[in-house]
Write a protein that holds these residues in place. Structure first.
Motif, PDB file in Angstrom:
ATOM      1  N   ARG A 251     -16.142   2.096   0.946  1.00 47.65           N
ATOM      2  CA  ARG A 251     -17.487   1.679   1.342  1.00 47.65           C
ATOM      3  C   ARG A 251     -18.524   2.768   1.091  1.00 47.65           C
ATOM      4  N   GLY A 252     -18.050   3.971   0.768  1.00 47.19           N
ATOM      5  CA  GLY A 252     -18.951   5.068   0.452  1.00 47.19           C
ATOM      6  C   GLY A 252     -19.283   5.982   1.609  1.00 47.19           C
ATOM      7  N   LEU A 253     -18.551   5.879   2.708  1.00 46.87           N
ATOM      8  CA  LEU A 253     -18.831   6.724   3.859  1.00 46.87           C
ATOM      9  C   LEU A 253     -18.326   8.143   3.643  1.00 46.87           C
ATOM     10  N   SER A 254     -19.051   9.101   4.190  1.00 45.41           N
ATOM     11  CA  SER A 254     -18.653  10.508   4.154  1.00 45.41           C
ATOM     12  C   SER A 254     -17.644  10.773   5.275  1.00 45.41           C
ATOM     13  N   ASN A 255     -17.025  11.935   5.243  1.00 47.08           N
ATOM     14  CA  ASN A 255     -16.079  12.290   6.305  1.00 47.08           C
ATOM     15  C   ASN A 255     -16.721  12.249   7.694  1.00 47.08           C
ATOM     16  N   PRO A 256     -17.924  12.834   7.874  1.00 47.56           N
ATOM     17  CA  PRO A 256     -18.538  12.748   9.204  1.00 47.56           C
ATOM     18  C   PRO A 256     -18.836  11.304   9.625  1.00 47.56           C
ATOM     19  N   GLU A 257     -19.236  10.463   8.673  1.00 45.88           N
ATOM     20  CA  GLU A 257     -19.509   9.063   8.997  1.00 45.88           C
ATOM     21  C   GLU A 257     -18.234   8.326   9.381  1.00 45.88           C
ATOM     22  N   ILE A 258     -17.144   8.609   8.669  1.00 42.60           N
ATOM     23  CA  ILE A 258     -15.855   7.995   8.990  1.00 42.60           C
ATOM     24  C   ILE A 258     -15.421   8.431  10.386  1.00 42.60           C
TER      25      ILE A 258
ATOM     26  N   ASN B 174       0.772  -1.235   0.000  1.00 44.49           N
ATOM     27  CA  ASN B 174       0.000   0.000   0.000  1.00 44.49           C
ATOM     28  C   ASN B 174       0.807   1.292   0.000  1.00 44.49           C
ATOM     29  N   ASP B 175       1.984   1.290  -0.560  1.00 45.38           N
ATOM     30  CA  ASP B 175       2.751   2.517  -0.774  1.00 45.38           C
ATOM     31  C   ASP B 175       2.989   3.339   0.491  1.00 45.38           C
ATOM     32  N   GLY B 176       3.209   2.678   1.604  1.00 50.52           N
ATOM     33  CA  GLY B 176       3.566   3.374   2.832  1.00 50.52           C
ATOM     34  C   GLY B 176       2.415   3.926   3.634  1.00 50.52           C
ATOM     35  N   LEU B 177       1.203   3.502   3.338  1.00 47.72           N
ATOM     36  CA  LEU B 177       0.060   3.968   4.120  1.00 47.72           C
ATOM     37  C   LEU B 177       0.140   3.393   5.527  1.00 47.72           C
ATOM     38  N   THR B 178      -0.230   4.216   6.499  1.00 48.69           N
ATOM     39  CA  THR B 178      -0.314   3.729   7.869  1.00 48.69           C
ATOM     40  C   THR B 178      -1.553   2.853   7.998  1.00 48.69           C
ATOM     41  N   ALA B 179      -1.637   2.136   9.097  1.00 53.03           N
ATOM     42  CA  ALA B 179      -2.818   1.302   9.349  1.00 53.03           C
ATOM     43  C   ALA B 179      -4.078   2.159   9.379  1.00 53.03           C
ATOM     44  N   ARG B 180      -4.003   3.325   9.986  1.00 53.85           N
ATOM     45  CA  ARG B 180      -5.180   4.200  10.078  1.00 53.85           C
ATOM     46  C   ARG B 180      -5.553   4.746   8.704  1.00 53.85           C
ATOM     47  N   GLU B 181      -4.573   5.128   7.909  1.00 56.93           N
ATOM     48  CA  GLU B 181      -4.854   5.615   6.557  1.00 56.93           C
ATOM     49  C   GLU B 181      -5.512   4.524   5.721  1.00 56.93           C
ATOM     50  N   THR B 182      -5.045   3.304   5.882  1.00 59.49           N
ATOM     51  CA  THR B 182      -5.641   2.177   5.163  1.00 59.49           C
ATOM     52  C   THR B 182      -7.076   1.961   5.620  1.00 59.49           C
ATOM     53  N   GLU B 183      -7.306   2.081   6.914  1.00 57.04           N
ATOM     54  CA  GLU B 183      -8.660   1.936   7.458  1.00 57.04           C
ATOM     55  C   GLU B 183      -9.589   3.021   6.901  1.00 57.04           C
ATOM     56  N   VAL B 184      -9.110   4.249   6.854  1.00 51.36           N
ATOM     57  CA  VAL B 184      -9.901   5.346   6.289  1.00 51.36           C
ATOM     58  C   VAL B 184     -10.176   5.082   4.810  1.00 51.36           C
ATOM     59  N   LEU B 185      -9.187   4.594   4.084  1.00 52.30           N
ATOM     60  CA  LEU B 185      -9.370   4.286   2.667  1.00 52.30           C
ATOM     61  C   LEU B 185     -10.432   3.207   2.483  1.00 52.30           C
ATOM     62  N   ARG B 186     -10.445   2.203   3.329  1.00 50.08           N
ATOM     63  CA  ARG B 186     -11.487   1.169   3.259  1.00 50.08           C
ATOM     64  C   ARG B 186     -12.872   1.770   3.470  1.00 50.08           C
ATOM     65  N   LEU B 187     -12.975   2.694   4.399  1.00 50.29           N
ATOM     66  CA  LEU B 187     -14.271   3.325   4.663  1.00 50.29           C
ATOM     67  C   LEU B 187     -14.691   4.227   3.507  1.00 50.29           C
TER      68      LEU B 187
ATOM     69  N   ARG C  90     -11.802  10.977  -4.521  1.00 50.49           N
ATOM     70  CA  ARG C  90     -12.211   9.713  -3.916  1.00 50.49           C
ATOM     71  C   ARG C  90     -12.302   8.579  -4.933  1.00 50.49           C
ATOM     72  N   ALA C  91     -12.789   8.871  -6.121  1.00 48.90           N
ATOM     73  CA  ALA C  91     -12.925   7.805  -7.122  1.00 48.90           C
ATOM     74  C   ALA C  91     -11.566   7.188  -7.437  1.00 48.90           C
ATOM     75  N   GLU C  92     -10.546   7.999  -7.573  1.00 49.35           N
ATOM     76  CA  GLU C  92      -9.203   7.476  -7.826  1.00 49.35           C
ATOM     77  C   GLU C  92      -8.695   6.672  -6.626  1.00 49.35           C
ATOM     78  N   ALA C  93      -9.009   7.129  -5.440  1.00 46.37           N
ATOM     79  CA  ALA C  93      -8.584   6.420  -4.234  1.00 46.37           C
ATOM     80  C   ALA C  93      -9.262   5.053  -4.141  1.00 46.37           C
ATOM     81  N   VAL C  94     -10.534   4.995  -4.484  1.00 50.23           N
ATOM     82  CA  VAL C  94     -11.256   3.724  -4.454  1.00 50.23           C
ATOM     83  C   VAL C  94     -10.677   2.775  -5.498  1.00 50.23           C
ATOM     84  N   ARG C  95     -10.407   3.287  -6.680  1.00 51.52           N
ATOM     85  CA  ARG C  95      -9.805   2.456  -7.726  1.00 51.52           C
ATOM     86  C   ARG C  95      -8.457   1.895  -7.248  1.00 51.52           C
TER      87      ARG C  95
END
Length: 80
Positions: A29-36, A13-26, A63-68
């Protein structure tokens, strides 16, 4: 683990932290910033920081690029 998404054992994952990876997963999933923020018990400002850091590390502009990226790298997968 986040329901509906399956993490890869070694996403490369190109140096992403565990938390960054968790946020990326959310994000995937289609969650908004407040939902995350609510899901992770952190502030929206912290979510934005994680997103900005993630986008910079993976070269995503939105976000679309991040999801891809997340699907391509196996950070998330379809179906579950």
């Amino acid at each position: 683990m986040i329901a509906g998404l399956t993490p890869s054992s070694d996403p490369g994952n190109d140096g992403l932290t565990a938390r960054e990876t968790e946020v990326l997963r959310l994000i995937a999933r289609g969650l908004s910033n407040p939902e995350i923020a609510g899901q992770l018990f952190i502030s929206e400002a912290t979510v934005k920081t994680h997103i900005n850091n993630t986008f910079a590390k993976i070269g995503a502009r939105h976000r679309a690029e991040a999801v891809r990226y997340a699907f391509r790298k196996g950070i998330v997968s379809e179906g579950v």
